[in-house]
Motif scaffolding. Structure first.
Motif, PDB file in Angstrom:
ATOM      1  N   VAL A   1       0.860  -1.182   0.000  1.00  0.00           N
ATOM      2  CA  VAL A   1       0.000   0.000   0.000  1.00  0.00           C
ATOM      3  C   VAL A   1       0.899   1.235   0.000  1.00  0.00           C
ATOM      4  CG1 VAL A   1      -1.873   1.187   1.192  1.00  0.00           C
ATOM      5  CG2 VAL A   1      -1.727  -1.299   1.304  1.00  0.00           C
ATOM      6  N   VAL A   2       0.794   2.035  -1.085  1.00  0.00           N
ATOM      7  CA  VAL A   2       1.589   3.259  -1.222  1.00  0.00           C
ATOM      8  C   VAL A   2       0.670   4.397  -1.645  1.00  0.00           C
ATOM      9  CG1 VAL A   2       3.741   2.088  -1.812  1.00  0.00           C
ATOM     10  CG2 VAL A   2       2.183   2.733  -3.624  1.00  0.00           C
ATOM     11  N   GLY A   3       1.093   5.608  -1.371  1.00  0.00           N
ATOM     12  CA  GLY A   3       0.305   6.766  -1.777  1.00  0.00           C
ATOM     13  C   GLY A   3       0.781   8.025  -1.077  1.00  0.00           C
ATOM     14  N   MET A   4       0.062   9.091  -1.321  1.00  0.00           N
ATOM     15  CA  MET A   4       0.375  10.394  -0.720  1.00  0.00           C
ATOM     16  C   MET A   4       0.234  10.308   0.803  1.00  0.00           C
ATOM     17  SD  MET A   4       1.037  12.314  -3.352  1.00  0.00           S
ATOM     18  CE  MET A   4       0.856  14.001  -2.853  1.00  0.00           C
ATOM     19  N   GLY A   5       0.929  11.217   1.501  1.00  0.00           N
ATOM     20  CA  GLY A   5       0.865  11.251   2.961  1.00  0.00           C
ATOM     21  C   GLY A   5      -0.510  11.662   3.471  1.00  0.00           C
ATOM     22  N   SER A   6      -0.902  11.112   4.609  1.00  0.00           N
ATOM     23  CA  SER A   6      -2.159  11.445   5.307  1.00  0.00           C
ATOM     24  C   SER A   6      -3.407  11.227   4.451  1.00  0.00           C
ATOM     25  CB  SER A   6      -2.123  12.894   5.806  1.00  0.00           C
ATOM     26  OG  SER A   6      -1.052  13.061   6.700  1.00  0.00           O
ATOM     27  N   THR A   7      -3.419  10.151   3.653  1.00  0.00           N
ATOM     28  CA  THR A   7      -4.595   9.867   2.833  1.00  0.00           C
ATOM     29  C   THR A   7      -5.404   8.678   3.338  1.00  0.00           C
ATOM     30  OG1 THR A   7      -3.258   8.533   1.330  1.00  0.00           O
ATOM     31  CG2 THR A   7      -3.608  10.855   0.731  1.00  0.00           C
ATOM     32  N   GLY A   8      -4.930   8.005   4.389  1.00  0.00           N
ATOM     33  CA  GLY A   8      -5.709   6.925   4.982  1.00  0.00           C
ATOM     34  C   GLY A   8      -5.254   5.517   4.650  1.00  0.00           C
ATOM     35  N   LYS A   9      -4.007   5.351   4.218  1.00  0.00           N
ATOM     36  CA  LYS A   9      -3.504   4.016   3.896  1.00  0.00           C
ATOM     37  C   LYS A   9      -3.514   3.117   5.124  1.00  0.00           C
ATOM     38  CE  LYS A   9       0.290   5.818   2.420  1.00  0.00           C
ATOM     39  NZ  LYS A   9      -0.135   7.214   2.616  1.00  0.00           N
ATOM     40  N   THR A  10      -2.991   3.600   6.236  1.00  0.00           N
ATOM     41  CA  THR A  10      -2.946   2.813   7.470  1.00  0.00           C
ATOM     42  C   THR A  10      -4.350   2.551   7.994  1.00  0.00           C
ATOM     43  OG1 THR A  10      -0.774   3.736   7.994  1.00  0.00           O
ATOM     44  CG2 THR A  10      -1.998   2.727   9.811  1.00  0.00           C
ATOM     45  N   THR A  11      -5.232   3.537   7.899  1.00  0.00           N
ATOM     46  CA  THR A  11      -6.625   3.374   8.335  1.00  0.00           C
ATOM     47  C   THR A  11      -7.309   2.294   7.506  1.00  0.00           C
ATOM     48  OG1 THR A  11      -6.747   5.679   9.034  1.00  0.00           O
ATOM     49  CG2 THR A  11      -8.833   4.543   8.647  1.00  0.00           C
ATOM     50  N   LEU A  12      -7.095   2.315   6.197  1.00  0.00           N
ATOM     51  CA  LEU A  12      -7.667   1.308   5.318  1.00  0.00           C
ATOM     52  C   LEU A  12      -7.227  -0.100   5.732  1.00  0.00           C
ATOM     53  CD1 LEU A  12      -9.206   0.647   2.627  1.00  0.00           C
ATOM     54  CD2 LEU A  12      -6.965   0.786   1.540  1.00  0.00           C
ATOM     55  N   ILE A  13      -5.935  -0.260   5.994  1.00  0.00           N
ATOM     56  CA  ILE A  13      -5.397  -1.566   6.398  1.00  0.00           C
ATOM     57  C   ILE A  13      -5.983  -2.000   7.738  1.00  0.00           C
ATOM     58  CG2 ILE A  13      -3.305  -2.783   7.114  1.00  0.00           C
ATOM     59  CD1 ILE A  13      -1.833  -0.991   5.004  1.00  0.00           C
ATOM     60  N   ARG A  14      -6.029  -1.072   8.690  1.00  0.00           N
ATOM     61  CA  ARG A  14      -6.580  -1.410  10.015  1.00  0.00           C
ATOM     62  C   ARG A  14      -8.054  -1.791   9.922  1.00  0.00           C
ATOM     63  NH1 ARG A  14      -3.916   2.715  14.462  1.00  0.00           N
ATOM     64  NH2 ARG A  14      -1.760   2.089  14.096  1.00  0.00           N
ATOM     65  N   ARG A  15      -8.816  -1.083   9.100  1.00  0.00           N
ATOM     66  CA  ARG A  15     -10.240  -1.402   8.934  1.00  0.00           C
ATOM     67  C   ARG A  15     -10.422  -2.757   8.256  1.00  0.00           C
ATOM     68  NH1 ARG A  15     -13.995   3.178   9.374  1.00  0.00           N
ATOM     69  NH2 ARG A  15     -13.312   4.025  11.364  1.00  0.00           N
TER      70      ARG A  15
ATOM     71  N   PRO B   1      -5.994   5.806  13.401  1.00  0.00           N
ATOM     72  CA  PRO B   1      -4.733   6.290  13.967  1.00  0.00           C
ATOM     73  C   PRO B   1      -4.680   7.816  14.020  1.00  0.00           C
ATOM     74  CG  PRO B   1      -4.368   5.272  11.815  1.00  0.00           C
ATOM     75  CD  PRO B   1      -5.807   5.093  12.158  1.00  0.00           C
ATOM     76  N   LYS B   2      -4.053   8.321  15.072  1.00  0.00           N
ATOM     77  CA  LYS B   2      -3.881   9.771  15.223  1.00  0.00           C
ATOM     78  C   LYS B   2      -2.710  10.232  14.357  1.00  0.00           C
ATOM     79  CE  LYS B   2      -5.521   9.640  20.020  1.00  0.00           C
ATOM     80  NZ  LYS B   2      -6.297   8.455  19.795  1.00  0.00           N
ATOM     81  N   GLN B   3      -2.637  11.547  14.125  1.00  0.00           N
ATOM     82  CA  GLN B   3      -1.592  12.116  13.276  1.00  0.00           C
ATOM     83  C   GLN B   3      -0.192  11.730  13.773  1.00  0.00           C
ATOM     84  OE1 GLN B   3      -1.852  13.622  10.381  1.00  0.00           O
ATOM     85  NE2 GLN B   3       0.313  14.059  10.183  1.00  0.00           N
ATOM     86  N   GLU B   4       0.009  11.714  15.091  1.00  0.00           N
ATOM     87  CA  GLU B   4       1.337  11.382  15.629  1.00  0.00           C
ATOM     88  C   GLU B   4       1.659   9.886  15.510  1.00  0.00           C
ATOM     89  OE1 GLU B   4      -1.603  11.808  19.016  1.00  0.00           O
ATOM     90  OE2 GLU B   4      -0.959  13.141  17.439  1.00  0.00           O
ATOM     91  N   GLU B   5       0.672   9.069  15.128  1.00  0.00           N
ATOM     92  CA  GLU B   5       0.890   7.635  14.926  1.00  0.00           C
ATOM     93  C   GLU B   5       1.169   7.305  13.460  1.00  0.00           C
ATOM     94  OE1 GLU B   5      -1.963   4.899  16.878  1.00  0.00           O
ATOM     95  OE2 GLU B   5      -2.910   6.728  17.597  1.00  0.00           O
ATOM     96  N   ARG B   6       1.469   8.306  12.664  1.00  0.00           N
ATOM     97  CA  ARG B   6       1.658   8.069  11.234  1.00  0.00           C
ATOM     98  C   ARG B   6       2.814   7.085  10.993  1.00  0.00           C
ATOM     99  NH1 ARG B   6       3.648  13.191  12.190  1.00  0.00           N
ATOM    100  NH2 ARG B   6       5.851  13.410  11.713  1.00  0.00           N
ATOM    101  N   THR B   7       2.752   6.448   9.867  1.00  0.00           N
ATOM    102  CA  THR B   7       3.760   5.449   9.506  1.00  0.00           C
ATOM    103  C   THR B   7       5.079   6.122   9.184  1.00  0.00           C
ATOM    104  OG1 THR B   7       2.003   4.098   8.560  1.00  0.00           O
ATOM    105  CG2 THR B   7       4.251   3.531   7.932  1.00  0.00           C
ATOM    106  N   ILE B   8       6.139   5.583   9.747  1.00  0.00           N
ATOM    107  CA  ILE B   8       7.491   6.057   9.431  1.00  0.00           C
ATOM    108  C   ILE B   8       8.211   4.880   8.790  1.00  0.00           C
ATOM    109  CG2 ILE B   8       9.674   6.898  10.368  1.00  0.00           C
ATOM    110  CD1 ILE B   8       7.991   8.168  12.630  1.00  0.00           C
ATOM    111  N   GLY B   9       8.654   5.075   7.562  1.00  0.00           N
ATOM    112  CA  GLY B   9       9.298   3.957   6.846  1.00  0.00           C
ATOM    113  C   GLY B   9       8.248   3.009   6.300  1.00  0.00           C
TER     114      GLY B   9
END
Length: 127
Positions: free
Chosen positions: A47-61, A71-79
């Motif tokens: 899963v790749v894309g622009m920052g803060s577009t919901g990639k991690t949220t999509l995976i978690r859902r 996830p909160k803004q400070e929980e954003r994916t690093i790497g």
């Protein structure tokens, strides 16, 4: 004597042929058996894309269902976050997914694999 009439080269070729035949029969008895077939049952999702577009949220859902916390803004994916996901093991949280995949030309329960996923969540990229 009859044994001495066979040339050493012919004798060694006969030995090689016997060895090969023995190896082939052993190989067919092992690899033709369904219980010894190895099936790659893990698919990779990237899963790749622009920052803060919901990639991690999509995976978690997808993995945890609609009640999972966003996830909160400070929980954003690093790497890159790599998660293993077996939908059959997570049935209680998000409902059951049909993960059966039949091998080519086969439809029996013995030749059906249940797939799992390796989910690669890449940090957002600004392009």
């Amino acid at each position: 004597s009859a044994a001495s009439s066979v040339s050493p080269k012919a004798a060694s070729m006969e030995t090689i042929a016997q060895s090969f035949a023995s190896h082939e029969s052993m190989k067919s008895s092992v690899f033709d058996s369904k219980e010894h077939e190895e099936v790659n049952d893990t698919l990779k999702i990237i899963v790749v894309g622009m920052g803060s577009t919901g990639k991690t949220t999509l995976i978690r859902r997808l993995k945890g269902g609609p009640t999972v916390e966003i996830p909160k803004q400070e929980e954003r994916t690093i790497g890159v976050d790599i998660n293993e996901w077996d939908p059959r093991a997570d049935c209680e949280s998000c409902g059951c997914y049909d993960t059966k995949v039949a091998q080519e030309g086969e439809c029996s329960e013995e030749t059906t694999a249940h797939i799992k996923f390796s989910v690669w969540d890449f940090a957002g990229q600004d392009v």
